[in-house]
Design an enzyme around this catalytic site. Structure first.
Site, short mmCIF file in Angstrom:
data_model
loop_
_atom_site.label_atom_id
_atom_site.label_comp_id
_atom_site.label_asym_id
_atom_site.label_seq_id
_atom_site.Cartn_x
_atom_site.Cartn_y
_atom_site.Cartn_z
N CYS A 105 -8.10 -0.10 4.91
CA CYS A 105 -8.73 -1.23 4.23
C CYS A 105 -10.15 -1.48 4.78
O CYS A 105 -11.06 -0.71 4.46
CB CYS A 105 -7.84 -2.46 4.31
SG CYS A 105 -8.28 -3.72 3.08
N HIS A 208 -2.65 -0.03 2.09
CA HIS A 208 -2.05 -0.52 3.33
C HIS A 208 -0.75 0.20 3.70
O HIS A 208 0.35 -0.33 3.50
CB HIS A 208 -1.79 -2.02 3.22
CG HIS A 208 -3.01 -2.85 3.32
ND1 HIS A 208 -3.58 -3.23 4.52
CD2 HIS A 208 -3.83 -3.37 2.36
CE1 HIS A 208 -4.66 -3.94 4.31
NE2 HIS A 208 -4.84 -4.03 2.99
N GLU A 210 0.52 0.52 6.58
CA GLU A 210 1.29 -0.20 7.60
C GLU A 210 2.24 -1.21 6.96
O GLU A 210 3.29 -1.53 7.54
CB GLU A 210 0.33 -0.88 8.60
CG GLU A 210 -0.28 -2.21 8.18
CD GLU A 210 -1.35 -2.11 7.10
OE1 GLU A 210 -1.87 -3.18 6.70
OE2 GLU A 210 -1.67 -0.99 6.65
#
Length: 235
Positions: A105, A208, A210
């Site tokens: 990001c 994203h 994660e």
């Protein structure tokens, strides 16, 4: 011995705190080390670089537009010049020594701007003809499909795994930085991943992974990225 993975943050994050980045690093074989600006109690960049094996540039607020010689856009938020200074210095030194770098990001923007690129400061107002919903929201994890470039590192890592990703951002790559190539786009042509083929491992994603680790149908895609990044730090 587990490789030490430095992950950037605005404020110090303990390795025992619940944090998606910490959890991902630990799960896939790394030892997390939180990197913060000296103004927040951090170390000089040279010291950080000497102590880590890989650099994870994480999500966060907007980058100050002085970094790419543009005027301030009214949509910018959580701008932190001290964090900018630290992350750009970390990336530039990591680039020179060919340290593996994974940007997420905000991280993809740091990588791209550092090599002479620049972003759309706000997709909604600057490229309103883009049709997908990329903008961050207070709750939930917005997602959409990405199209991965054949032959890219990203394609080699994830293949056809879960082309849908969690992607929440109001900025995006506009001009590509030197040495980078586009590895994935959203269906409206917003760049969702870049990579540098001349480096050992240098991948930036706008989405994203994660967060995707917590979604069963998206997990395998995300896991392949963290696995490859941390493996590259030991090769």
């Amino acid at each position: 011995m587990r490789p030490i993975i430095g992950f950037t943050s605005t404020t110090a994050v303990g390795v025992n705190e619940q944090n998606n980045y910490v959890d991902a690093i630990q799960e896939f074989g790394g030892e997390p080390r939180c990197l913060v600006a000296r103004e927040r109690g951090g170390q000089p960049v040279d010291e950080y670089l000497s102590e880590i094996d890989g650099l994870l540039l994480t999500g966060g607020g907007s980058i100050h537009p002085a970094r790419f010689n543009q005027p301030w856009h009214h949509t910018l938020n959580y701008v932190n010049p001290a964090r900018d200074e630290m992350e750009f210095a970390l990336f530039e030194q990591a680039f020179e020594v060919d340290m593996p770098v994974f940007g997420i990001c905000r991280g993809i923007q740091v990588m791209n701007i550092a090599r002479g690129g620049y972003p759309y400061q706000d997709i909604g107002s600057m490229v309103p003809w883009k049709t997908l919903f990329h903008k961050r929201v207070k709750t939930g994890n917005p997602r959409h499909v990405i199209e991965i470039e054949a032959g890219s590192l990203l394609s080699q890592l994830v293949g056809d795994l879960a082309p849908k990703v969690i992607s929440a951002h109001h900025q995006a790559v506009n001009k590509l930085g030197d040495g980078f190539v586009v590895a994935a786009n959203a269906k409206d042509d917003i760049v969702e991943a870049i990579e540098n083929p001349s480096k050992r491992f240098m991948l930036g994603v706008q989405y994203h992974p994660e967060r995707m680790l917590n979604e069963p149908n998206l997990r395998e895609h995300a896991a392949k990225l963290f696995e490859a990044f941390i493996k590259a730090t030991t090769s």
